[in-house]
Scaffold this motif. Sequence first.
Motif, PDB file in Angstrom:
ATOM      1  N   TYR A   1       5.280  83.324 -39.250  1.00 42.62           N
ATOM      2  CA  TYR A   1       4.242  82.766 -38.381  1.00 42.62           C
ATOM      3  C   TYR A   1       4.801  81.534 -37.677  1.00 42.62           C
ATOM      4  CZ  TYR A   1       1.621  85.086 -42.114  1.00 42.62           C
ATOM      5  OH  TYR A   1       1.187  85.983 -43.046  1.00 42.62           O
ATOM      6  N   GLY A   2       4.104  81.118 -36.630  1.00 41.99           N
ATOM      7  CA  GLY A   2       4.482  79.903 -35.938  1.00 41.99           C
ATOM      8  C   GLY A   2       3.330  78.933 -35.831  1.00 41.99           C
ATOM      9  N   LEU A   3       3.638  77.658 -35.900  1.00 44.00           N
ATOM     10  CA  LEU A   3       2.683  76.577 -35.636  1.00 44.00           C
ATOM     11  C   LEU A   3       3.363  75.662 -34.634  1.00 44.00           C
ATOM     12  CD1 LEU A   3       0.105  74.894 -36.164  1.00 44.00           C
ATOM     13  CD2 LEU A   3       1.325  73.819 -38.075  1.00 44.00           C
ATOM     14  N   MET A   4       2.744  75.516 -33.461  1.00 46.32           N
ATOM     15  CA  MET A   4       3.327  74.705 -32.410  1.00 46.32           C
ATOM     16  C   MET A   4       2.364  73.600 -31.992  1.00 46.32           C
ATOM     17  SD  MET A   4       4.587  78.037 -31.555  1.00 46.32           S
ATOM     18  CE  MET A   4       6.165  78.572 -32.151  1.00 46.32           C
ATOM     19  N   VAL A   5       2.933  72.465 -31.641  1.00 43.77           N
ATOM     20  CA  VAL A   5       2.158  71.332 -31.141  1.00 43.77           C
ATOM     21  C   VAL A   5       2.635  71.129 -29.704  1.00 43.77           C
ATOM     22  CG1 VAL A   5       1.523  68.923 -31.500  1.00 43.77           C
ATOM     23  CG2 VAL A   5       2.169  70.350 -33.473  1.00 43.77           C
ATOM     24  N   TRP A   6       1.723  71.322 -28.756  1.00 44.70           N
ATOM     25  CA  TRP A   6       2.112  71.434 -27.354  1.00 44.70           C
ATOM     26  C   TRP A   6       1.436  70.403 -26.471  1.00 44.70           C
ATOM     27  CZ3 TRP A   6      -0.064  75.020 -23.241  1.00 44.70           C
ATOM     28  CH2 TRP A   6       0.852  75.234 -22.211  1.00 44.70           C
ATOM     29  N   ASP A   7       2.199  69.868 -25.526  1.00 47.14           N
ATOM     30  CA  ASP A   7       1.703  68.853 -24.589  1.00 47.14           C
ATOM     31  C   ASP A   7       1.220  69.451 -23.268  1.00 47.14           C
ATOM     32  OD1 ASP A   7       4.065  69.592 -23.334  1.00 47.14           O
ATOM     33  OD2 ASP A   7       5.009  67.625 -23.492  1.00 47.14           O
ATOM     34  N   THR A   8       1.130  70.738 -23.159  1.00 45.44           N
ATOM     35  CA  THR A   8       0.722  71.528 -21.984  1.00 45.44           C
ATOM     36  C   THR A   8       1.759  71.541 -20.871  1.00 45.44           C
ATOM     37  OG1 THR A   8      -0.556  69.846 -20.765  1.00 45.44           O
ATOM     38  CG2 THR A   8      -1.742  71.128 -22.435  1.00 45.44           C
ATOM     39  N   LYS A   9       2.975  71.080 -21.167  1.00 47.19           N
ATOM     40  CA  LYS A   9       4.014  71.168 -20.141  1.00 47.19           C
ATOM     41  C   LYS A   9       5.384  71.549 -20.695  1.00 47.19           C
ATOM     42  CE  LYS A   9       4.130  66.160 -20.102  1.00 47.19           C
ATOM     43  NZ  LYS A   9       3.710  64.983 -19.443  1.00 47.19           N
ATOM     44  N   SER A  10       5.636  71.344 -21.953  1.00 46.89           N
ATOM     45  CA  SER A  10       6.944  71.658 -22.535  1.00 46.89           C
ATOM     46  C   SER A  10       7.250  73.150 -22.443  1.00 46.89           C
ATOM     47  CB  SER A  10       6.979  71.225 -24.004  1.00 46.89           C
ATOM     48  OG  SER A  10       8.072  71.822 -24.665  1.00 46.89           O
ATOM     49  N   THR A  11       8.334  73.469 -21.733  1.00 49.07           N
ATOM     50  CA  THR A  11       8.715  74.879 -21.613  1.00 49.07           C
ATOM     51  C   THR A  11       9.380  75.381 -22.892  1.00 49.07           C
ATOM     52  OG1 THR A  11      10.775  74.243 -20.502  1.00 49.07           O
ATOM     53  CG2 THR A  11       8.908  74.868 -19.091  1.00 49.07           C
ATOM     54  N   GLY A  12       9.978  74.483 -23.667  1.00 49.72           N
ATOM     55  CA  GLY A  12      10.582  74.900 -24.937  1.00 49.72           C
ATOM     56  C   GLY A  12       9.533  75.405 -25.908  1.00 49.72           C
ATOM     57  N   THR A  13       8.438  74.678 -26.032  1.00 45.68           N
ATOM     58  CA  THR A  13       7.361  75.090 -26.930  1.00 45.68           C
ATOM     59  C   THR A  13       6.716  76.377 -26.432  1.00 45.68           C
ATOM     60  OG1 THR A  13       6.972  72.767 -27.444  1.00 45.68           O
ATOM     61  CG2 THR A  13       5.231  74.318 -28.057  1.00 45.68           C
ATOM     62  N   LEU A  14       6.496  76.461 -25.138  1.00 47.25           N
ATOM     63  CA  LEU A  14       5.935  77.678 -24.542  1.00 47.25           C
ATOM     64  C   LEU A  14       6.862  78.862 -24.795  1.00 47.25           C
ATOM     65  CD1 LEU A  14       3.600  78.804 -22.844  1.00 47.25           C
ATOM     66  CD2 LEU A  14       4.875  78.117 -20.802  1.00 47.25           C
ATOM     67  N   SER A  15       8.145  78.657 -24.643  1.00 46.46           N
ATOM     68  CA  SER A  15       9.131  79.702 -24.891  1.00 46.46           C
ATOM     69  C   SER A  15       9.086  80.164 -26.348  1.00 46.46           C
ATOM     70  CB  SER A  15      10.537  79.192 -24.543  1.00 46.46           C
ATOM     71  OG  SER A  15      11.496  80.174 -24.794  1.00 46.46           O
ATOM     72  N   ASN A  16       8.911  79.244 -27.281  1.00 46.14           N
ATOM     73  CA  ASN A  16       8.819  79.618 -28.699  1.00 46.14           C
ATOM     74  C   ASN A  16       7.609  80.512 -28.958  1.00 46.14           C
ATOM     75  OD1 ASN A  16      11.128  78.152 -29.259  1.00 46.14           O
ATOM     76  ND2 ASN A  16      10.027  76.373 -30.038  1.00 46.14           N
ATOM     77  N   ALA A  17       6.473  80.190 -28.348  1.00 44.87           N
ATOM     78  CA  ALA A  17       5.280  81.032 -28.496  1.00 44.87           C
ATOM     79  C   ALA A  17       5.536  82.429 -27.923  1.00 44.87           C
ATOM     80  CB  ALA A  17       4.077  80.374 -27.822  1.00 44.87           C
ATOM     81  N   ILE A  18       6.235  82.494 -26.794  1.00 47.42           N
ATOM     82  CA  ILE A  18       6.570  83.781 -26.171  1.00 47.42           C
ATOM     83  C   ILE A  18       7.495  84.585 -27.079  1.00 47.42           C
ATOM     84  CG2 ILE A  18       7.843  84.847 -24.254  1.00 47.42           C
ATOM     85  CD1 ILE A  18       6.743  82.486 -22.501  1.00 47.42           C
TER      86      ILE A  18
ATOM     87  N   SER B   1      -3.355  78.520 -18.959  1.00 45.34           N
ATOM     88  CA  SER B   1      -4.447  77.949 -18.157  1.00 45.34           C
ATOM     89  C   SER B   1      -4.636  76.459 -18.435  1.00 45.34           C
ATOM     90  CB  SER B   1      -5.761  78.712 -18.411  1.00 45.34           C
ATOM     91  OG  SER B   1      -6.316  78.371 -19.669  1.00 45.34           O
ATOM     92  N   TYR B   2      -4.077  75.963 -19.526  1.00 40.68           N
ATOM     93  CA  TYR B   2      -4.157  74.541 -19.844  1.00 40.68           C
ATOM     94  C   TYR B   2      -3.139  73.721 -19.047  1.00 40.68           C
ATOM     95  CZ  TYR B   2      -7.246  75.415 -23.808  1.00 40.68           C
ATOM     96  OH  TYR B   2      -8.313  75.769 -24.585  1.00 40.68           O
ATOM     97  N   MET B   3      -2.212  74.399 -18.380  1.00 40.67           N
ATOM     98  CA  MET B   3      -1.142  73.710 -17.661  1.00 40.67           C
ATOM     99  C   MET B   3      -1.609  73.260 -16.279  1.00 40.67           C
ATOM    100  SD  MET B   3       1.963  76.345 -18.572  1.00 40.67           S
ATOM    101  CE  MET B   3       3.332  75.189 -18.362  1.00 40.67           C
ATOM    102  N   SER B   4      -1.075  72.149 -15.822  1.00 42.36           N
ATOM    103  CA  SER B   4      -1.300  71.743 -14.441  1.00 42.36           C
ATOM    104  C   SER B   4      -0.541  72.716 -13.549  1.00 42.36           C
ATOM    105  CB  SER B   4      -0.794  70.317 -14.207  1.00 42.36           C
ATOM    106  OG  SER B   4       0.625  70.287 -14.292  1.00 42.36           O
ATOM    107  N   SER B   5      -0.883  72.760 -12.278  1.00 43.45           N
ATOM    108  CA  SER B   5      -0.186  73.687 -11.376  1.00 43.45           C
ATOM    109  C   SER B   5       1.296  73.342 -11.282  1.00 43.45           C
ATOM    110  CB  SER B   5      -0.844  73.703  -9.993  1.00 43.45           C
ATOM    111  OG  SER B   5      -0.862  72.417  -9.433  1.00 43.45           O
ATOM    112  N   SER B   6       1.656  72.062 -11.306  1.00 47.85           N
ATOM    113  CA  SER B   6       3.074  71.696 -11.235  1.00 47.85           C
ATOM    114  C   SER B   6       3.817  72.086 -12.520  1.00 47.85           C
ATOM    115  CB  SER B   6       3.247  70.207 -10.939  1.00 47.85           C
ATOM    116  OG  SER B   6       2.704  69.421 -11.966  1.00 47.85           O
ATOM    117  N   ALA B   7       3.176  71.933 -13.676  1.00 44.73           N
ATOM    118  CA  ALA B   7       3.804  72.340 -14.941  1.00 44.73           C
ATOM    119  C   ALA B   7       3.978  73.853 -14.994  1.00 44.73           C
ATOM    120  CB  ALA B   7       2.980  71.864 -16.127  1.00 44.73           C
ATOM    121  N   LEU B   8       2.989  74.583 -14.467  1.00 45.58           N
ATOM    122  CA  LEU B   8       3.090  76.041 -14.435  1.00 45.58           C
ATOM    123  C   LEU B   8       4.224  76.486 -13.511  1.00 45.58           C
ATOM    124  CD1 LEU B   8       2.019  78.768 -15.367  1.00 45.58           C
ATOM    125  CD2 LEU B   8       0.313  78.643 -13.537  1.00 45.58           C
TER     126      LEU B   8
END
Length: 184
Positions: A103-120, A153-160
């Motif tokens: 399983y994974g547990l991630m703590v995300w700032d809504t912009k980190s691509t590393g954390t997003l990549s781990n969830a993917i 959807s939690y990401m800003s348009s620039s972060a996305l």
Amino acid sequence: MHKVFISGSMGIKNLDQNVQNRINNIVESGYQVIVGDASGVDSSIQEYLISKNMKYVLVYCSGDSPRNNLGHWPVSKIETNAPSGTRAFFTAKDLKMAEDCDYGLMVWDTKSTGTLSNAIELLKRKKSALVYINKAKEFLKIKEVSDLEKLTSYMSSSALEKADKKLKIRDVIQSFKHQQNSLF
């Protein structure tokens, strides 16, 4: 023993009480924690695990030695041909942690691509992740592509846009959707 991959954004230095409570559950359940060696959430997780006298921890690093191993736990050194210090160099350990965990547990700032990549990566392996969206102070379980869409959807348009350039996030979502549709 279940293995939980805990990771998060390098910009987050303090763990919210909600995250601490989840980690307490992991510790009390006797699960093993696998964690990276980065600053930010990784080192904050390590500090918290020390305060809980957690013994079942394995620190992953790319290359010869971890940047942070605050509890002097065993280390899993991941070999990679990527140049030291590059995104690909550090991603090698994340891919191995996604492979090795349950399983994974991630703590995300809504912009980190590393954390997003781990969830993917967990989703690709049909493993679930629980992502704590630090700004919203809420958890989101990632088990299918619609959960990933909600997460973005939690990401800003620039972060996305940044995530799309780095990870091709829109293509990844479409690929997951295509895989789901081909099953039916």
